[in-house]
Motif scaffolding. Structure first.
Motif, PDB file in Angstrom:
ATOM      1  N   TYR A 177       0.831  -1.199   0.000  1.00 20.43           N
ATOM      2  CA  TYR A 177       0.000   0.000   0.000  1.00 20.43           C
ATOM      3  C   TYR A 177       0.871   1.255   0.000  1.00 20.43           C
ATOM      4  CZ  TYR A 177      -4.180  -2.678   1.212  1.00 20.43           C
ATOM      5  OH  TYR A 177      -5.230  -3.542   1.202  1.00 20.43           O
ATOM      6  N   VAL A 178       0.341   2.319  -0.577  1.00 20.24           N
ATOM      7  CA  VAL A 178       0.894   3.658  -0.443  1.00 20.24           C
ATOM      8  C   VAL A 178       0.031   4.352   0.599  1.00 20.24           C
ATOM      9  CG1 VAL A 178       1.296   5.857  -1.610  1.00 20.24           C
ATOM     10  CG2 VAL A 178       1.624   3.712  -2.859  1.00 20.24           C
ATOM     11  N   GLY A 179       0.660   5.022   1.552  1.00 18.33           N
ATOM     12  CA  GLY A 179      -0.107   5.657   2.610  1.00 18.33           C
ATOM     13  C   GLY A 179       0.253   7.110   2.809  1.00 18.33           C
ATOM     14  N   TYR A 180      -0.778   7.905   3.120  1.00 18.93           N
ATOM     15  CA  TYR A 180      -0.574   9.328   3.388  1.00 18.93           C
ATOM     16  C   TYR A 180      -1.251   9.714   4.689  1.00 18.93           C
ATOM     17  CZ  TYR A 180       1.287  10.046  -1.266  1.00 18.93           C
ATOM     18  OH  TYR A 180       2.066   9.996  -2.386  1.00 18.93           O
ATOM     19  N   GLN A 181      -0.621  10.633   5.397  1.00 25.59           N
ATOM     20  CA  GLN A 181      -1.181  11.209   6.614  1.00 25.59           C
ATOM     21  C   GLN A 181      -2.076  12.372   6.182  1.00 25.59           C
ATOM     22  OE1 GLN A 181       1.842  12.177   9.408  1.00 25.59           O
ATOM     23  NE2 GLN A 181       0.377  12.615  11.036  1.00 25.59           N
ATOM     24  N   ILE A 182      -3.357  12.324   6.536  1.00 25.85           N
ATOM     25  CA  ILE A 182      -4.326  13.307   6.046  1.00 25.85           C
ATOM     26  C   ILE A 182      -4.687  14.332   7.128  1.00 25.85           C
ATOM     27  CG2 ILE A 182      -6.590  13.645   5.002  1.00 25.85           C
ATOM     28  CD1 ILE A 182      -4.607  12.099   3.211  1.00 25.85           C
ATOM     29  N   ASN A 183      -5.154  13.880   8.280  1.00 30.08           N
ATOM     30  CA  ASN A 183      -5.560  14.729   9.406  1.00 30.08           C
ATOM     31  C   ASN A 183      -6.586  15.786   8.998  1.00 30.08           C
ATOM     32  OD1 ASN A 183      -3.995  13.328  11.261  1.00 30.08           O
ATOM     33  ND2 ASN A 183      -2.194  14.524  10.730  1.00 30.08           N
ATOM     34  N   GLN A 184      -7.704  15.315   8.463  1.00 27.81           N
ATOM     35  CA  GLN A 184      -8.815  16.192   8.081  1.00 27.81           C
ATOM     36  C   GLN A 184     -10.036  15.837   8.924  1.00 27.81           C
ATOM     37  OE1 GLN A 184      -9.669  16.216   3.902  1.00 27.81           O
ATOM     38  NE2 GLN A 184     -11.429  17.542   4.140  1.00 27.81           N
ATOM     39  N   ARG A 185     -10.720  16.867   9.415  1.00 24.64           N
ATOM     40  CA  ARG A 185     -11.878  16.669  10.289  1.00 24.64           C
ATOM     41  C   ARG A 185     -13.194  16.727   9.508  1.00 24.64           C
ATOM     42  NH1 ARG A 185      -7.927  18.452  13.331  1.00 24.64           N
ATOM     43  NH2 ARG A 185      -7.779  17.692  15.459  1.00 24.64           N
ATOM     44  N   PHE A 186     -14.149  15.899   9.964  1.00 21.34           N
ATOM     45  CA  PHE A 186     -15.490  15.851   9.383  1.00 21.34           C
ATOM     46  C   PHE A 186     -16.500  15.781  10.527  1.00 21.34           C
ATOM     47  CE2 PHE A 186     -12.674  13.747   6.380  1.00 21.34           C
ATOM     48  CZ  PHE A 186     -12.985  14.364   5.184  1.00 21.34           C
ATOM     49  N   PRO A 187     -17.638  16.475  10.403  1.00 21.97           N
ATOM     50  CA  PRO A 187     -18.660  16.336  11.449  1.00 21.97           C
ATOM     51  C   PRO A 187     -19.297  14.946  11.422  1.00 21.97           C
ATOM     52  CG  PRO A 187     -19.429  17.790   9.700  1.00 21.97           C
ATOM     53  CD  PRO A 187     -18.009  17.461   9.395  1.00 21.97           C
ATOM     54  N   HIS A 188     -19.412  14.353  10.241  1.00 13.47           N
ATOM     55  CA  HIS A 188     -19.936  12.999  10.055  1.00 13.47           C
ATOM     56  C   HIS A 188     -19.548  12.547   8.644  1.00 13.47           C
ATOM     57  CE1 HIS A 188     -23.084  15.572   8.359  1.00 13.47           C
ATOM     58  NE2 HIS A 188     -23.296  14.573   7.512  1.00 13.47           N
ATOM     59  N   LEU A 189     -19.799  11.289   8.338  1.00 14.83           N
ATOM     60  CA  LEU A 189     -19.498  10.754   7.012  1.00 14.83           C
ATOM     61  C   LEU A 189     -20.774  10.243   6.368  1.00 14.83           C
ATOM     62  CD1 LEU A 189     -16.393   8.565   7.916  1.00 14.83           C
ATOM     63  CD2 LEU A 189     -16.388  10.871   6.968  1.00 14.83           C
ATOM     64  N   ASN A 190     -20.943  10.522   5.093  1.00 13.21           N
ATOM     65  CA  ASN A 190     -21.993   9.915   4.278  1.00 13.21           C
ATOM     66  C   ASN A 190     -21.269   9.079   3.235  1.00 13.21           C
ATOM     67  OD1 ASN A 190     -24.116  11.203   5.617  1.00 13.21           O
ATOM     68  ND2 ASN A 190     -23.873  13.018   4.362  1.00 13.21           N
ATOM     69  N   TRP A 191     -21.474   7.773   3.294  1.00 16.76           N
ATOM     70  CA  TRP A 191     -20.697   6.823   2.500  1.00 16.76           C
ATOM     71  C   TRP A 191     -21.662   5.955   1.706  1.00 16.76           C
ATOM     72  CZ3 TRP A 191     -18.407   1.832   4.849  1.00 16.76           C
ATOM     73  CH2 TRP A 191     -17.468   1.269   3.992  1.00 16.76           C
ATOM     74  N   VAL A 192     -21.518   5.923   0.399  1.00 14.71           N
ATOM     75  CA  VAL A 192     -22.368   5.099  -0.450  1.00 14.71           C
ATOM     76  C   VAL A 192     -21.651   3.779  -0.701  1.00 14.71           C
ATOM     77  CG1 VAL A 192     -23.520   4.910  -2.678  1.00 14.71           C
ATOM     78  CG2 VAL A 192     -23.429   7.115  -1.514  1.00 14.71           C
ATOM     79  N   VAL A 193     -22.328   2.672  -0.412  1.00 16.89           N
ATOM     80  CA  VAL A 193     -21.714   1.352  -0.559  1.00 16.89           C
ATOM     81  C   VAL A 193     -22.534   0.485  -1.510  1.00 16.89           C
ATOM     82  CG1 VAL A 193     -20.637   1.389   1.717  1.00 16.89           C
ATOM     83  CG2 VAL A 193     -22.902   0.412   1.460  1.00 16.89           C
ATOM     84  N   SER A 194     -21.851  -0.490  -2.084  1.00 14.24           N
ATOM     85  CA  SER A 194     -22.524  -1.461  -2.957  1.00 14.24           C
ATOM     86  C   SER A 194     -21.747  -2.770  -2.923  1.00 14.24           C
ATOM     87  CB  SER A 194     -22.607  -0.935  -4.393  1.00 14.24           C
ATOM     88  OG  SER A 194     -21.345  -1.000  -5.012  1.00 14.24           O
ATOM     89  N   ARG A 195     -22.337  -3.791  -3.479  1.00 18.07           N
ATOM     90  CA  ARG A 195     -21.655  -5.077  -3.545  1.00 18.07           C
ATOM     91  C   ARG A 195     -20.430  -5.014  -4.454  1.00 18.07           C
ATOM     92  NH1 ARG A 195     -26.174  -5.977  -1.512  1.00 18.07           N
ATOM     93  NH2 ARG A 195     -27.012  -7.843  -0.582  1.00 18.07           N
ATOM     94  N   LEU A 196     -20.453  -4.128  -5.448  1.00 19.69           N
ATOM     95  CA  LEU A 196     -19.309  -3.989  -6.353  1.00 19.69           C
ATOM     96  C   LEU A 196     -18.081  -3.440  -5.639  1.00 19.69           C
ATOM     97  CD1 LEU A 196     -21.063  -2.567  -9.538  1.00 19.69           C
ATOM     98  CD2 LEU A 196     -20.213  -4.887  -9.177  1.00 19.69           C
TER      99      LEU A 196
END
Length: 181
Positions: free
Chosen positions: A111-130
């Motif tokens: 994996y390539v990894g990055y340190q982000i450190n970004q704040r969010f009040p909440h997450l809205n995440w769309v998921v699917s079987r794909l």
């Protein structure tokens, strides 16, 4: 006669102590709060909604990227006023991939990894079987894509639950991962 008055006094003191203990328990149940992460989906297969929670402050979202067809991972930390995206890891590097951030301090093989450190009040995440979205925390892996209809929006947010709230909701790891109810 004296013994009868003593027994009566003991019963009164015991009763008053029991009522005081009950009152303190009710006040504790109403006013105490525990920080949790709530996972909420409006439309779930064979049901109206799904709401579950976990108490661990760290969690990870994983999915297969729709273009590169490789795993992406985002690691989050619950804070008092929201969620902190700490690091992101991905197997493929393509358009839209963050590349100006600092390299993640912890390396993951492949994996390539990055340190982000970004704040969010909440997450809205769309998921699917794909995309095979999953939520990982405390050694638990919730295959959320098997619990919800394709393209369902999953809302993940920090909350504070009272003990009464906790009795009315499930721990996320208690849900069946195969989508059955």
């Amino acid at each position: 006669m004296m013994r009868k008055q003593l027994n009566k006094r003991v019963w009164w003191v015991t009763g008053a102590a029991a009522i005081a203990a009950l009152a303190l328990f009710v006040l504790w149940a109403i006013f105490s709060r525990q920080s949790v992460i709530e996972v909420r989906v409006a439309d779930v297969a064979d049901s109206d909604s799904l709401v579950c929670y976990f108490v661990e402050p760290n969690f990870q979202l994983r999915w297969i990227h729709s273009v590169e067809k490789q795993w992406w991972e985002e690691q989050y930390l619950r804070e008092a006023d929201g969620l902190l995206l700490t690091t992101t890891y991905f197997q493929a590097f393509g358009a839209g991939t963050p590349s100006t951030e600092n390299v993640a301090p912890i390396k993951k093989e492949g994996y390539v990894g990055y340190q982000i450190n970004q704040r969010f009040p909440h997450l809205n995440w769309v998921v699917s079987r794909l995309t095979q979205g999953e939520i990982d925390y405390a050694g638990q892996r919730i295959l959320i894509h098997q619990l919800v209809l394709d393209y369902s929006e999953v809302t993940i947010m920090p909350k504070a639950y009272s003990p009464i709230d906790r009795f009315n909701k499930d721990f996320c790891h208690e849900l069946p991962s195969d989508g059955s109810q």
